[in-house]
Scaffold this motif. Sequence first.
Motif, PDB file in Angstrom:
ATOM      1  N   ALA A  77      63.397 144.274 -41.007  1.00 37.51           N
ATOM      2  CA  ALA A  77      62.602 143.457 -41.928  1.00 37.51           C
ATOM      3  C   ALA A  77      61.838 144.318 -42.925  1.00 37.51           C
ATOM      4  CB  ALA A  77      61.637 142.568 -41.150  1.00 37.51           C
TER       5      ALA A  77
ATOM      6  N   SER B 166      70.601 138.091 -37.469  1.00 35.00           N
ATOM      7  CA  SER B 166      70.809 137.533 -36.137  1.00 35.00           C
ATOM      8  C   SER B 166      72.170 138.004 -35.635  1.00 35.00           C
ATOM      9  CB  SER B 166      70.768 136.003 -36.205  1.00 35.00           C
ATOM     10  OG  SER B 166      71.176 135.455 -34.976  1.00 35.00           O
TER      11      SER B 166
ATOM     12  N   THR C 211      70.792 136.108 -43.493  1.00 35.20           N
ATOM     13  CA  THR C 211      70.279 135.093 -44.411  1.00 35.20           C
ATOM     14  C   THR C 211      69.607 135.807 -45.571  1.00 35.20           C
ATOM     15  OG1 THR C 211      69.881 133.631 -42.536  1.00 35.20           O
ATOM     16  CG2 THR C 211      68.834 133.043 -44.614  1.00 35.20           C
TER      17      THR C 211
ATOM     18  N   SER D 170      73.179 142.012 -48.367  1.00 35.62           N
ATOM     19  CA  SER D 170      73.537 141.378 -47.106  1.00 35.62           C
ATOM     20  C   SER D 170      74.695 142.130 -46.449  1.00 35.62           C
ATOM     21  CB  SER D 170      73.924 139.918 -47.358  1.00 35.62           C
ATOM     22  OG  SER D 170      74.603 139.382 -46.267  1.00 35.62           O
TER      23      SER D 170
ATOM     24  N   THR E 270      67.567 140.968 -33.853  1.00 32.92           N
ATOM     25  CA  THR E 270      67.069 140.262 -35.038  1.00 32.92           C
ATOM     26  C   THR E 270      66.479 141.263 -36.024  1.00 32.92           C
ATOM     27  OG1 THR E 270      64.831 139.937 -34.183  1.00 32.92           O
ATOM     28  CG2 THR E 270      66.466 138.238 -33.646  1.00 32.92           C
ATOM     29  N   GLN E 271      65.997 140.738 -37.144  1.00 32.67           N
ATOM     30  CA  GLN E 271      65.412 141.588 -38.182  1.00 32.67           C
ATOM     31  C   GLN E 271      64.114 142.235 -37.729  1.00 32.67           C
ATOM     32  OE1 GLN E 271      65.634 138.256 -38.480  1.00 32.67           O
ATOM     33  NE2 GLN E 271      63.606 137.471 -38.920  1.00 32.67           N
ATOM     34  N   ASN E 272      63.520 141.756 -36.636  1.00 31.71           N
ATOM     35  CA  ASN E 272      62.265 142.322 -36.149  1.00 31.71           C
ATOM     36  C   ASN E 272      62.485 143.543 -35.246  1.00 31.71           C
ATOM     37  OD1 ASN E 272      60.737 140.372 -37.495  1.00 31.71           O
ATOM     38  ND2 ASN E 272      61.108 138.913 -35.856  1.00 31.71           N
TER      39      ASN E 272
ATOM     40  N   ASN F  24      68.280 131.838 -49.079  1.00 33.36           N
ATOM     41  CA  ASN F  24      68.627 131.028 -47.903  1.00 33.36           C
ATOM     42  C   ASN F  24      70.127 130.790 -47.776  1.00 33.36           C
ATOM     43  OD1 ASN F  24      66.053 130.761 -46.799  1.00 33.36           O
ATOM     44  ND2 ASN F  24      65.552 129.121 -48.231  1.00 33.36           N
TER      45      ASN F  24
ATOM     46  N   ASN G 193      62.615 139.980 -46.761  1.00 33.29           N
ATOM     47  CA  ASN G 193      63.086 138.618 -47.080  1.00 33.29           C
ATOM     48  C   ASN G 193      64.509 138.344 -46.616  1.00 33.29           C
ATOM     49  OD1 ASN G 193      60.593 138.056 -48.354  1.00 33.29           O
ATOM     50  ND2 ASN G 193      61.348 139.001 -50.232  1.00 33.29           N
ATOM     51  N   TYR G 194      65.099 139.239 -45.848  1.00 31.55           N
ATOM     52  CA  TYR G 194      66.414 139.005 -45.250  1.00 31.55           C
ATOM     53  C   TYR G 194      66.207 138.744 -43.764  1.00 31.55           C
ATOM     54  CZ  TYR G 194      68.758 140.725 -49.426  1.00 31.55           C
ATOM     55  OH  TYR G 194      69.213 140.880 -50.710  1.00 31.55           O
ATOM     56  N   GLN G 195      67.028 137.860 -43.215  1.00 31.08           N
ATOM     57  CA  GLN G 195      66.976 137.587 -41.787  1.00 31.08           C
ATOM     58  C   GLN G 195      68.282 138.032 -41.161  1.00 31.08           C
ATOM     59  OE1 GLN G 195      66.047 133.466 -41.317  1.00 31.08           O
ATOM     60  NE2 GLN G 195      64.024 133.671 -42.226  1.00 31.08           N
TER      61      GLN G 195
END
Length: 183
Positions: free
Chosen positions: A139, A148, A167, A64, A126-128, A171, A144-146
């Motif tokens: 991503a 923002s 994230t 992270s 974002t992750q996208n 979570n 599996n990490y988000q």
Amino acid sequence: MRISSRLFSKSTSVKASSKAKQQGFTLIELVIGMLVIAIAIVMLSSMLFPQADRAAKTLHRVKSAELAHSVMNEIWGKRYDQNTNANGGVPACGSPLGSSCSAVLGPEAGEGRNDFNDVDDYHGLTQNATMLNSSQTYAQVYPNYQLSVSVAYGTAPNTKLVTINVTTPDNEVITYNLVRSNY
């Protein structure tokens, strides 16, 4: 009549069978031994399994931080605002002698990911989104990490507060903040 002395002596076969009985374990001894081993295994596993879980959480936190710091380092290299000179704000936008700063936070119209040139362009990342100068998304590199990213004007004049929320797969939301000033 003669009595043989062999009748009164202990035979060697009896000695061998009595020694064999003394070297073995009884069923009760085996059951008690298995019970002790089972208790020891339960105690060891109850101490080791939580350690493995904690190690995984630590790994998630490190990844992270890696993700957030890669975005932070990229943001630090950008200018403060679209209306700020690339070499610094002389005079700074928002100052009495300078032009006004951008009113809208986020990328300008038609600006792609590789065209981000100021801090507020990262608002809404974002992750996208694709990574800088790459065809991969965050991503894909950090599954599996988000991610923002939000940018807002700071409480002090000529500052922007960048908040990066990551994230983890557990979570757990970890927030990283940086303040970028116009100098």
